[in-house]
Design a protein around this motif. Sequence first.
Motif, PDB file in Angstrom:
ATOM      1  N   THR A 184     -87.242 -22.201   4.623  1.00  0.00           N
ATOM      2  CA  THR A 184     -85.819 -22.314   4.339  1.00  0.00           C
ATOM      3  C   THR A 184     -85.618 -23.167   3.101  1.00  0.00           C
ATOM      4  O   THR A 184     -86.168 -24.257   2.996  1.00  0.00           O
ATOM      5  CB  THR A 184     -85.076 -22.964   5.528  1.00  0.00           C
ATOM      6  OG1 THR A 184     -85.346 -22.205   6.705  1.00  0.00           O
ATOM      7  CG2 THR A 184     -83.580 -23.010   5.277  1.00  0.00           C
ATOM      8  N   ARG A 185     -84.830 -22.653   2.170  1.00  0.00           N
ATOM      9  CA  ARG A 185     -84.538 -23.380   0.940  1.00  0.00           C
ATOM     10  C   ARG A 185     -83.350 -24.314   1.156  1.00  0.00           C
ATOM     11  O   ARG A 185     -82.346 -23.927   1.753  1.00  0.00           O
ATOM     12  CB  ARG A 185     -84.229 -22.386  -0.175  1.00  0.00           C
ATOM     13  CG  ARG A 185     -83.958 -23.045  -1.485  1.00  0.00           C
ATOM     14  CD  ARG A 185     -83.730 -22.017  -2.564  1.00  0.00           C
ATOM     15  NE  ARG A 185     -83.366 -22.684  -3.790  1.00  0.00           N
ATOM     16  CZ  ARG A 185     -83.080 -22.072  -4.895  1.00  0.00           C
ATOM     17  NH1 ARG A 185     -83.114 -20.767  -4.953  1.00  0.00           N
ATOM     18  NH2 ARG A 185     -82.748 -22.747  -5.964  1.00  0.00           N
ATOM     19  N   THR A 186     -83.490 -25.533   0.653  1.00  0.00           N
ATOM     20  CA  THR A 186     -82.401 -26.502   0.702  1.00  0.00           C
ATOM     21  C   THR A 186     -82.183 -27.042  -0.710  1.00  0.00           C
ATOM     22  O   THR A 186     -82.988 -26.803  -1.603  1.00  0.00           O
ATOM     23  CB  THR A 186     -82.733 -27.689   1.622  1.00  0.00           C
ATOM     24  OG1 THR A 186     -83.812 -28.419   1.058  1.00  0.00           O
ATOM     25  CG2 THR A 186     -83.087 -27.247   3.014  1.00  0.00           C
ATOM     26  N   THR A 187     -81.132 -27.762  -0.915  1.00  0.00           N
ATOM     27  CA  THR A 187     -80.907 -28.512  -2.151  1.00  0.00           C
ATOM     28  C   THR A 187     -80.253 -29.827  -1.762  1.00  0.00           C
ATOM     29  O   THR A 187     -79.058 -30.005  -1.931  1.00  0.00           O
ATOM     30  CB  THR A 187     -80.027 -27.744  -3.161  1.00  0.00           C
ATOM     31  OG1 THR A 187     -78.844 -27.326  -2.497  1.00  0.00           O
ATOM     32  CG2 THR A 187     -80.746 -26.546  -3.741  1.00  0.00           C
ATOM     33  N   LEU A 188     -81.072 -30.722  -1.229  1.00  0.00           N
ATOM     34  CA  LEU A 188     -80.577 -32.002  -0.741  1.00  0.00           C
ATOM     35  C   LEU A 188     -80.891 -33.087  -1.761  1.00  0.00           C
ATOM     36  O   LEU A 188     -82.048 -33.416  -1.997  1.00  0.00           O
ATOM     37  CB  LEU A 188     -81.239 -32.338   0.604  1.00  0.00           C
ATOM     38  CG  LEU A 188     -80.841 -33.662   1.249  1.00  0.00           C
ATOM     39  CD1 LEU A 188     -79.345 -33.674   1.572  1.00  0.00           C
ATOM     40  CD2 LEU A 188     -81.670 -33.898   2.501  1.00  0.00           C
ATOM     41  N   ASP A 189     -79.843 -33.637  -2.371  1.00  0.00           N
ATOM     42  CA  ASP A 189     -79.989 -34.731  -3.326  1.00  0.00           C
ATOM     43  C   ASP A 189     -80.357 -35.986  -2.548  1.00  0.00           C
ATOM     44  O   ASP A 189     -79.641 -36.394  -1.632  1.00  0.00           O
ATOM     45  CB  ASP A 189     -78.679 -34.932  -4.079  1.00  0.00           C
ATOM     46  CG  ASP A 189     -78.736 -36.040  -5.113  1.00  0.00           C
ATOM     47  OD1 ASP A 189     -79.692 -36.847  -5.106  1.00  0.00           O
ATOM     48  OD2 ASP A 189     -77.821 -36.101  -5.949  1.00  0.00           O
TER      49      ASP A 189
END
Length: 162
Positions: free
Chosen positions: A79-84
């Motif tokens: 699963t792709r995320t984009t968590l800063d």
Amino acid sequence: RGVHIGREHARPLARQGARTRSSDPLGRSRHQRALACDSSAHATPSLRGTGSADIGARLDLVLAGAFPGTACVALVGTTRTTLDLGFVGAPGCTLYTAAVLFESAMATRSGDASVALAIPADPALVDAHLIAQFATLDSRANVLGAVLTNGLDVRIGGWIGN
């Protein structure tokens, strides 16, 4: 003869810290240098894939630019995320995968490391995606004490039939 279903490919997800022209050796503006997920040596480690992501084959995740001799971990998920990660003390660092597999490695004196992944010979995996990223320890880089690479989206390919 087999019928080829999909072809492996890997494409990098967004790099940590965008690059622009400037006098910085890495091509970043002053603002971007402050936001990049840099190591304490002011380098941004990177991830690339080598080998094959076909079913039944071996895929190597290759890290470059880590702090020499440091512990590293490959984070692999589907699963792709984009968590800063600025909220945990790593401004400019982004987590790109909801990892379910963690493979450790040690960076060499040149800051390189690699992890081999055996792709099972299961036709059900064709066209599935693995999202990978490396994290390296660097206590001087930020409050979190870790630096992350770019993410890598790998599509699994393979042959089905006889």
